[in-house]
Design an enzyme around this catalytic site. Structure first.
Site, PDB file in Angstrom:
ATOM      1  N   ASP A 496      23.707  81.553  95.321  1.00 30.05           N
ATOM      2  CA  ASP A 496      24.086  80.661  94.229  1.00 30.05           C
ATOM      3  C   ASP A 496      24.307  81.494  92.958  1.00 30.05           C
ATOM      4  O   ASP A 496      23.978  82.678  92.927  1.00 30.05           O
ATOM      5  CB  ASP A 496      22.923  79.661  94.046  1.00 30.05           C
ATOM      6  CG  ASP A 496      23.253  78.547  93.086  1.00 30.05           C
ATOM      7  OD1 ASP A 496      24.450  78.332  92.800  1.00 30.05           O
ATOM      8  OD2 ASP A 496      22.308  77.885  92.609  1.00 30.05           O
ATOM      9  N   GLU A 499      28.894  83.722  90.175  1.00 32.31           N
ATOM     10  CA  GLU A 499      30.238  83.872  89.576  1.00 32.31           C
ATOM     11  C   GLU A 499      30.387  85.207  88.851  1.00 32.31           C
ATOM     12  O   GLU A 499      31.505  85.704  88.797  1.00 32.31           O
ATOM     13  CB  GLU A 499      30.500  82.702  88.615  1.00 32.31           C
ATOM     14  CG  GLU A 499      30.585  81.360  89.316  1.00 32.31           C
ATOM     15  CD  GLU A 499      29.230  80.877  89.886  1.00 32.31           C
ATOM     16  OE1 GLU A 499      28.187  81.206  89.279  1.00 32.31           O
ATOM     17  OE2 GLU A 499      29.243  80.201  90.925  1.00 32.31           O
ATOM     18  N   ASP A 572      28.336  71.971  91.492  1.00 29.23           N
ATOM     19  CA  ASP A 572      27.594  70.873  90.851  1.00 29.23           C
ATOM     20  C   ASP A 572      28.469  69.658  90.556  1.00 29.23           C
ATOM     21  O   ASP A 572      28.903  69.432  89.418  1.00 29.23           O
ATOM     22  CB  ASP A 572      26.944  71.404  89.568  1.00 29.23           C
ATOM     23  CG  ASP A 572      25.939  72.501  89.871  1.00 29.23           C
ATOM     24  OD1 ASP A 572      25.548  72.639  91.051  1.00 29.23           O
ATOM     25  OD2 ASP A 572      25.550  73.219  88.933  1.00 29.23           O
TER      26      ASP A 572
END
Ligand code: NOJ
Length: 953
Positions: A496, A499, A572
């Protein structure tokens, strides 16, 4: 300190604040390219520089203003692909070329130079079907297939290439004079962000100055474009207006806005264009921030009045211009010439790899929440599934399971005995997936931190020290996965925040001037950071099992080629109907750009879904590749049994439907793995000649057999389902009602309806009983759902292996079976003789949909010569034949013969017999070797008809 940070880091349930992200006009390289392009300065090919070096044709191109020579290289690549590379001929230092994405050096084919006019160069493939016409002045490339110009490159003159320069201050007066073409006055430098770019309080100091690139592509007669994920946008790409390009820049956007072109978690710089008769692709291999503008000029018809008495008409063909702009790197673009959608899928995976074959458990249902509090909680949730008879395969633990967000550790208080907890899950044949983010808490007592620091595994800042940024644990350093020495090693994992997400960083990410292995600036490779995180994690898992076991890694951030390392989810999302709806186009876009294993958080991550929405989301998710329920920390608990018996039943049914279909899912993944075809497919992929399908995004195909139209509206009582193909028939998977294709039908829906249709002509393998998890279903029996086409035939496949190891690859331990139904005989034969896998599983049930006539008898005939009469039930109302209580081994050859009427049988048999190896649609499906059915078996079965029938009633 930690407590204070925690407060600041708390999660808000608010819509995204777009002001913390840049739009195009706040991106300096976009402004620079636009300003320069308005000057219309052109590039020209120096034809006397053309050379053929090994496998490429090279030539210089030069800009009339800057006069800096660029080197262009054109390659022909096996499988009808062209590659165009443009770089500076002699850059001040090497420019970044994206490594590790291409599976290997693409095998090239020779392009033969053919004489063009003076002023042009023609390169053709060996067959001469595909050609590149290169016009020298101004520089333009036309890609021609069978005399049709499919695509033109730089026809709008948007080639843009900022050559590396010495910093203004460091130049000599002479150098500054030579650079007069580029306006570098102090004022302009700031505005155009050449060496320094401001955004809010952030200043990006650029070590290499401006280095952006751009190029345009005109796609002739194409109006339908798809791809370039990830955006929360419609499946078909929209035309962009000024300042509203599709942005490819991996960002952590909590509760992202939908129908928006802003960049979110991942990027695949690859788009597909489709028109009747041809599909093509453009793969722009660049990992820096990228913008894509799309502009369709529709076809127009002009009336020419000056042509004499009769007015003449002239048609201008439609075309779509695609303008790619990247902040840095080189131009390296692959042109995939199709011509069919499956050719383009194959061409792309030839370059970037296919979907990894997932372990079987990962196709089951996953239960996640931020967070399951402690071991007791895990135990209770796990037991809840059994108590309510709901299958699931994996329990997930989010960041709170760790000691202060130190990944690879356990919070001693909440999880004092993680081993025992895992043993419990193992005893239920279930798995555990834990999170591991790329940021590592700065803590001299944390061994992972110390080890990574000592070994120099962190990304560095401009000063050469470890980069520091804030994320969940507070101040952290970030693992540099581009360093080939770094790797992680825990069971099944969830990557997770990769990025990477850096709280308080520019746009919530890493400064572009952070430094990676090899001294590359982060700007060069930002979009590929998450790719490396997942790659390292997957490789770590493989190493842990000494190369034996298939890994499973879910990642939030991704790039082209991420499909090789596992699954992706859409981040999300919010518990609203609109997010359920947009999950379909988002997943379709991922699927056609190579990433078959994808899903969205069931129920919506943020907020509390109303119960009806939750049910509808489970129903949709059951028919999407990655199937996981997840919710953020401040939401109400939403395990499937918390909403009353009726809703528990509805969710149970949806999940059980998923488990029933697992043999089909697994076979589809095998197909994606070996043949590059997406698991979840937009309708246009299956029906490329049906214009009506080109815009569809509320329904889709799973493989080529199932059409799914999830209900995405509240209180729906009817949904309009488009059933494509005028020669097709479709069967409702629940009611078995049959519909002709080529029209929209109104399907009544109750809360327990999931509109799923099986295409006539397909055989879908299912499991007849569902267990607590996939592990409990290894031995359970199969069923075959045979849906007859208008011609009364069907085909299908089943792929089967141990579900977890690489033995299928290294030892050929697999079964690949083919089912074909023709002339009232269903044949199970081998689809791949190389594979062997012992299985005691039997086909217990065969359901034939669309059989218009009641059979007089049914017999089965196995390869050892045994014949068995079969009990059957025929329903004239639904035209279904149900063969139950069969015991036909899935792994061996057999046939099931349906006797409709004596005369018909003889003819039917005869034509089937004659058809072997012929071009007959049924015959082509039959094995080339003679079938086990012979004239004597026929005679024998005919004489036994009455008694078989007697036993069947
Ligand atoms: C962000 C992820 O998108 C979400 O799924 C996860 O629960 C949180 N990070 C906490 O780890």
């Amino acid at each position: 300190m930690e407590a204070a940070e925690k407060e600041e880091i708390s999660v808000k349930d608010e819509a995204v604040d777009k002001n913390i992200f840049r739009d195009c006009n706040r991106i300096a390289f976009y402004r620079r390219q636009k300003q320069w392009l308005s000057k219309k300065s052109t590039y020209q090919v120096l034809l006397d520089s053309v050379t053929t070096v090994e496998d490429s044709t090279r030539f210089q191109i030069i800009n009339e203003a800057s006069k800096v020579p660029l080197l262009a290289e054109i390659y022909g690549i096996e499988g009808n692909i062209f590659r165009l590379k443009i770089n500076e001929e002699s850059p001040l230092k090497p420019r970044y070329e994206v490594p590790d994405v291409l599976t290997s050096k693409p095998s090239t084919v020779r392009l033969i130079p053919c004489s063009g006019d003076t002023g042009s160069l023609i390169l053709a493939d060996e067959k001469g079907d595909l050609r590149c016409h290169i016009t020298a002045n101004p520089f333009k490339v036309d890609l021609v297939s069978e005399e049709e110009v499919v695509m033109s490159i730089n026809s709008l003159g948007q080639l843009y290439f900022e050559h590396l320069q010495i910093l203004h201050k460091q130049r000599t007066a002479k150098e500054n004079e030579e650079e007069a073409s580029v306006d570098t006055s102090q004022e302009n430098q700031e505005d155009l962000g050449l060496w320094e770019e401001k955004f809010g309080k952030f200043v990006d100091i650029k070590a290499n100055g401006p280095s952006s690139v751009g190029l345009d592509f005109s796609l002739h007669e194409f109006e339908h474009l798809y791809g370039i994920p990830q955006h929360a946008e419609s499946h078909r790409l929209k035309n962009t207006r000024d300042g509203d390009a599709y942005r490819l820049y991996n960002l952590d956007v909590y509760g992202y806005q939908i129908y928006d072109k802003m960049g979110i978690y991942g990027s695949v710089p690859y788009l597909l264009a489709h028109k009747l008769g041809r599909t093509i692709g453009i793969f722009w291999l660049n990992a820096s921030e990228t913008l894509v503008e799309i502009n369709t000029e529709p076809a127009v018809e002009y009336t020419l009045t000056q042509m004499g008495p009769v007015a003449a008409k002239q048609k201008v063909r439609s075309r779509t211009h695609v303008h790619w702009m990247s902040e840095s790197g080189i131009i390296d673009v692959f042109l995939l010439t199709g011509p069919t959608p499956s050719d383009v899928f194959r061409q792309y995976s030839h370059l970037t790899g296919t979907q990894a074959m997932p372990p079987l458990f990962s196709l089951g249902y996953h239960q996640c929440r931020w967070n399951y509090e402690d071991e007791q909680d895990v135990k209770a949730v796990d037991a809840g599934f059994d108590e309510h008879d709901i299958p699931y395969d994996a329990m997930w633990l989010d960041i709170e399971h760790t000691e202060g967000k130190r990944y690879f550790t356990w919070d001693q208080k909440r999880f004092p005995n993680p081993k025992k907890m895992q043993e419990l899950l193992r005893s239920k044949k279930r798995k555990l997936v834990v999170i591991s983010d790329p940021h590592i808490k700065i803590d001299p007592d944390y061994s992972v931190y110390v080890k990574a620091k000592d070994q120099g595994f962190f990304v560095r800042n401009q000063e050469g020290e470890d980069f520091e940024g804030v994320c969940w644990p507070g101040l952290s350093s970030y693992l540099d996965f581009t360093n080939p020495k770094g790797s992680t090693d825990i069971l099944f994992l969830w990557n997770d925040m990769n990025e990477p997400s850096v709280f308080r960083g520019p746009e919530q990410t890493m400064q572009k001037n952070a430094i990676h292995h090899g001294n590359w600036e982060h700007r060069e490779l930002h979009n590929i950071y998450g790719f490396y995180h997942q790659m390292a994690t997957a490789e770590g898992l493989i190493q842990r099992s000494k190369g034996k076991e298939r890994p499973f890694v879910l990642t939030r951030s991704f790039f082209a080629g991420s499909q090789k390392y596992g699954a992706v989810w859409t981040g999300d999302n919010t518990a609203e109907w609109s997010y359920l709806k947009i999950s379909i186009p988002m997943l379709l876009t991922l699927s056609i750009t190579g990433i078959s294993f994808c899903g969205a958080d069931i129920g919506g991550f943020i907020g509390n879904p109303e119960t009806e929405l939750l049910v509808r989301w489970y129903q949709a998710g059951a028919y999407q590749p990655f199937f996981r329920g997840h919710a953020t920390m401040n939401t109400k608990r939403r395990e499937p049994w918390l909403f009353g018996e009726e809703y528990t039943r509805l969710i149970r049914e949806a999940i059980r439907e998923r488990y029933g279909l697992l043999p089909y899912w697994y076979s589809l993944f095998y197909h994606a793995h070996v043949a590059s075809q997406p698991v979840m497919r937009p309708l246009w992929v299956e029906f490329p000649n049906e214009l009506k399908t080109f815009d569809m995004e509320d329904e889709y195909m799973l493989g080529s057999a199932l059409l799914v139209h999830p209900v995405t509206e509240p209180k729906a009582t009817i949904v309009d389902v488009f059933l494509p193909g005028s020669n097709e028939v479709w069967y409702d998977c629940k009611t078995f009602a049959c519909w002709e294709g080529g029209c929209t039908v109104k399907i009544p829906v109750a809360l327990d309806t999931i509109p799923v249709f099986q295409r006539g002509g397909s055989v879908v393998p299912i499991k007849t009983t569902v267990g607590k998890s996939t592990g409990w279903m290894t031995e359970s029996s199969y069923g075959l759902r045979v849906a007859l086409s208008t011609k009364g035939s069907s085909v299908g496949e089943l792929y089967l292996d141990d579900g977890h190891s690489f033995q299928y690859l290294h030892q050929q331990q697999f079964l690949h079976r083919k089912f074909s139904f023709c002339s009232s005989v269903l044949i199970n034969s081998s689809a791949d003789q190389r594979g062997h896998y012992p299985s005691k599983c039997v086909v217990e049930q065969i359901l034939v949909l669309g059989l218009r006539k009641e059979p007089s008898s049914v017999i089965t005939h196995s390869s050892d010569g045994k014949e068995q009469p079969v009990a059957f039930m025929y329903c004239a109302k639904t035209s279904t034949l149900n063969l139950k209580k069969l015991s036909l081994n899935i792994a061996t050859d057999w046939e099931a013969l349906i006797w409709l009427a004596m005369r018909q049988n003889i003819t039917t048999y005869q034509s089937r017999y004659d058809a072997h190896g012929s071009t007959d649609p049924c015959g082509s499906l039959l094995p080339a070797a003679p079938s086990v059915l012979t004239a004597s078996t026929l005679q024998h079965s005919l004489t036994h008809t009455s008694s078989h029938q007697a036993s069947s009633t």
